[in-house]
Design a protein around this motif. Structure first.
Motif, short mmCIF file in Angstrom:
data_model
loop_
_atom_site.label_atom_id
_atom_site.label_comp_id
_atom_site.label_asym_id
_atom_site.label_seq_id
_atom_site.Cartn_x
_atom_site.Cartn_y
_atom_site.Cartn_z
N THR A 11 0.83 -1.20 0.00
CA THR A 11 0.00 0.00 0.00
C THR A 11 0.87 1.25 0.00
O THR A 11 2.09 1.18 0.01
CB THR A 11 -0.98 -0.02 1.21
N GLY A 13 0.21 5.99 -0.16
CA GLY A 13 -0.70 7.07 -0.53
C GLY A 13 -0.77 7.26 -2.03
O GLY A 13 -0.08 6.59 -2.80
N ILE A 14 -1.61 8.18 -2.46
CA ILE A 14 -1.77 8.46 -3.89
C ILE A 14 -0.43 8.89 -4.50
O ILE A 14 0.35 9.62 -3.89
CB ILE A 14 -2.86 9.55 -4.10
N PRO A 116 -4.75 0.09 -2.22
CA PRO A 116 -4.50 1.50 -1.85
C PRO A 116 -4.98 1.83 -0.43
O PRO A 116 -4.30 2.53 0.30
CB PRO A 116 -5.28 2.28 -2.90
N LEU A 117 -6.16 1.31 -0.05
CA LEU A 117 -6.70 1.62 1.28
C LEU A 117 -6.62 0.38 2.18
O LEU A 117 -7.58 -0.01 2.83
CB LEU A 117 -8.15 2.12 1.16
N GLU A 120 -7.09 1.54 5.87
CA GLU A 120 -8.38 2.23 6.04
C GLU A 120 -9.55 1.25 5.98
O GLU A 120 -10.52 1.39 6.72
CB GLU A 120 -8.56 3.30 4.95
N ILE A 158 -7.88 14.80 -1.61
CA ILE A 158 -7.70 13.34 -1.64
C ILE A 158 -6.80 12.91 -0.48
O ILE A 158 -7.09 11.96 0.24
CB ILE A 158 -7.11 12.86 -3.00
N SER A 161 -8.45 12.74 2.79
CA SER A 161 -9.40 11.63 2.98
C SER A 161 -8.68 10.32 3.27
O SER A 161 -9.28 9.34 3.66
CB SER A 161 -10.28 11.47 1.74
N GLN A 162 -7.34 10.31 3.05
CA GLN A 162 -6.57 9.09 3.30
C GLN A 162 -5.89 9.18 4.66
O GLN A 162 -5.82 10.24 5.27
CB GLN A 162 -5.50 8.91 2.20
N ARG A 168 0.33 5.73 8.47
CA ARG A 168 0.61 4.61 7.56
C ARG A 168 1.96 3.98 7.92
O ARG A 168 2.10 2.77 7.98
CB ARG A 168 0.60 5.11 6.12
#
Length: 209
Positions: A11, A13-14, A116-117, A120, A158, A161-162, A168
């Motif tokens: 995983t 982040g963007i 990706p999440l 989360e 974005i 929201s992560q 992480r």
């Protein structure tokens, strides 16, 4: 993990470079299970997921070819927590099951699950170890603006929201720093690949004992 297979949850982040890292593992013959690809498959034309969405939201969410209008769906759930919850309750179990099926069908020594999440959505419970691809937020912003042609404000939205970078990294078992040269990235992947092969061999020994 009930699966007799060593699973690495990848995983980040963007725009951190998850796909690049996953593809480097794939070069060593490791199977990839990609949550983003599966998320598209469970709402493809003719799928149970798409039928349920059409029933719930109506035909206005379909494009002329019968496929899902993703931006229309996003607009429906963006500011509506109840609808978002309904959608997540529909799709998350489907995605999770398909990911597990693909892991089970894998023939490589271990499997990389690209999610990706991962944290989360609590999918880290499905993996043996977690690997985070890390870059600085400033770099995430500039890379995403360049890649997706979006404004700085959109990218910041974005990111907000992560999970934060600190959260992480605190949850990561392994970390790959993707802020340097490509060769440096490749050497980090090779080191971890050898480590995961060993863990997979240990797991197999324990299973067979």
């Amino acid at each position: 993990m009930s699966l007799n297979k060593y699973v690495v949850g990848l995983t980040g982040g963007i725009a951190s470079g998850k796909t690049t890292v996953a593809n480097l593992f794939a070069e060593y013959g490791i199977d990839l299970v990609d949550a983003d690809i599966i998320a598209r498959e469970v709402v493809s034309i003719g799928s149970d997921g798409l039928k349920a969405i059409e029933q719930h939201f109506g035909q206005s969410l379909l494009l002329t070819d019968g496929s899902l209008d993703r931006s229309a769906l996003r607009a429906q759930v963006f500011d509506n927590p109840q609808q978002r919850l309904w959608l997540n309750n529909l799709l998350h179990p489907m995605i999770r099951q398909k990911m597990l099926d693909q892991v089970q069908a894998s023939t490589s020594s271990y499997v990389i699950m690209v999610v990706p999440l991962l944290f989360e959505n609590h999918l880290d419970s499905l993996v043996d170890t977690t690997l985070v691809v890390d870059i600085a937020p400033e770099l995430q912003i500039s890379r995403t603006m360049q890649r997706d042609g979006v404004s700085k404000q959109q990218v910041e939205h974005i990111l907000a929201s992560q999970m934060t970078r600190e959260q992480r990294l605190a949850k990561a078992d392994n970390i790959i720093d993707n802020q340097g040269e490509y060769e440096l990235l490749r050497s980090q992947v090779l080191r971890l690949h050898q480590q995961y092969l060993q863990h997979a061999a240990d797991l197999e020994t324990n299973v067979n004992d």
